[in-house]
Scaffold this active site. Sequence first.
Site: not given
Ligand code: NDP
Length: 248
Positions: A86, A151, A155
Site C-alpha cells: 500500500n 505515478y 501504477k
Molecule cells: P498516505 O500518504 O496517507 O499514505 C502513504 C503511506 O506510505 C504512508 O503511511 C507512508 O508512511 C508510506 N510510505 C511512503 N513512502 C514510504 C517509504 N519509502 N517507505 C515506507 N513507507 C512509505 O496515502 P494514501 O493512504 O492516500 O495512499 C495509500 C496508497 O493508496 C498509495 O499507494 C496510493 O497511491 C494509493 N491510492 C490512494 C488514493 C486516494 O484517493 N487516497 C487513490 C488511489 C490510490 P511514512 O510517511 O511514515 O513513510
Amino acid sequence: MSNNNKTAIVTGGASGLGLSITKRFISGGIRTIIIGRNKKKLLEAKELMGDLCIPHQFDLTHLADIPTLVQKIKKDTETIDILINNAGIHLKKHLLEVTDEEFQRVILTNLNAVFSISREAGRIMKKQKSGNIIHISSMAAQYGIPQVIAYTAAKSGIEGMTRAMAVELSPYGIRVNCIAPGFITTDMSNGAMNNDPQRKQKALSRTPMGKFGSPEDVADAAYFLVSDAAKYITGVVLPVDGGNSIGF
Ligand code: NDP
C-alpha cells in the site's frame, strides 16, 4: 470471510488507506505488521490498535535491506500469510517539468519496492504453500490523468505485475490481486484535490455514485480478497471507485 489468526504485512499501514486496512484486519483477528518511515505515526497507530499491531520503522526505498527486513519479520511471526503493498508517494507536476530524479523517486517507492518485498514474501509463502498479495493501484492506471506522469507509470506497472505474479505464483498456492481505488478521501488525495477545485469537481462529475470513497471501502475490499471467500480469485484489478472507471 474469516481471517482469524493470520499474519499480515501492510506497507504504509500507519496512515490513510493503509491504516484503515490495518484496523479492518485487526478487527478480524489478523496480526498486522505495519511499515513506514515515520516513527511517531507508527507508534500512534500501535497505541490505537494494541497487541495485534506490530510497527516496523523502515524506508522501503532501501531495496537492498528488504530481504533482511522480511526475514526479521518472519523470525518474529513464524508465518507471513498476507502482504498488502500500500505504501506510495505522489508527485503532481506537469510532465515537461518533472526531473529524472523526481521520476525515479516515485518509481523506486511505488514500483521497485513493491517488487522487492513481494519477491521476499513470495519466497516465504512458497514454502508455506499459501499466501495472499495485494497491490494498491489507482485510477491513474485506468485512464490518462494530467500531471501525474511518474505515478501513472508506477501504477500501470503494478497492474501488469499483478497478472505476471498471479501466473507465476499460483502453482504455489499464492494469490495475487490488486485494488484500484477511485477518489478516496485521505491526506494524500486531499493534498492533490483541495488546491485544485476544478480537478475535484471533474473527479466527482465522472463518479456515478456522486461522492468520494472512504478508506473503509478499500479496507473491506482488501479483507474480502485475502479471505477464503475469494479463494478462486487471482490476477484481478478490482476497482473500488463508485463507478469512476466506467463513468462517462
Ligand atoms: P498516505 O500518504 O496517507 O499514505 C502513504 C503511506 O506510505 C504512508 O503511511 C507512508 O508512511 C508510506 N510510505 C511512503 N513512502 C514510504 C517509504 N519509502 N517507505 C515506507 N513507507 C512509505 O496515502 P494514501 O493512504 O492516500 O495512499 C495509500 C496508497 O493508496 C498509495 O499507494 C496510493 O497511491 C494509493 N491510492 C490512494 C488514493 C486516494 O484517493 N487516497 C487513490 C488511489 C490510490 P511514512 O510517511 O511514515 O513513510
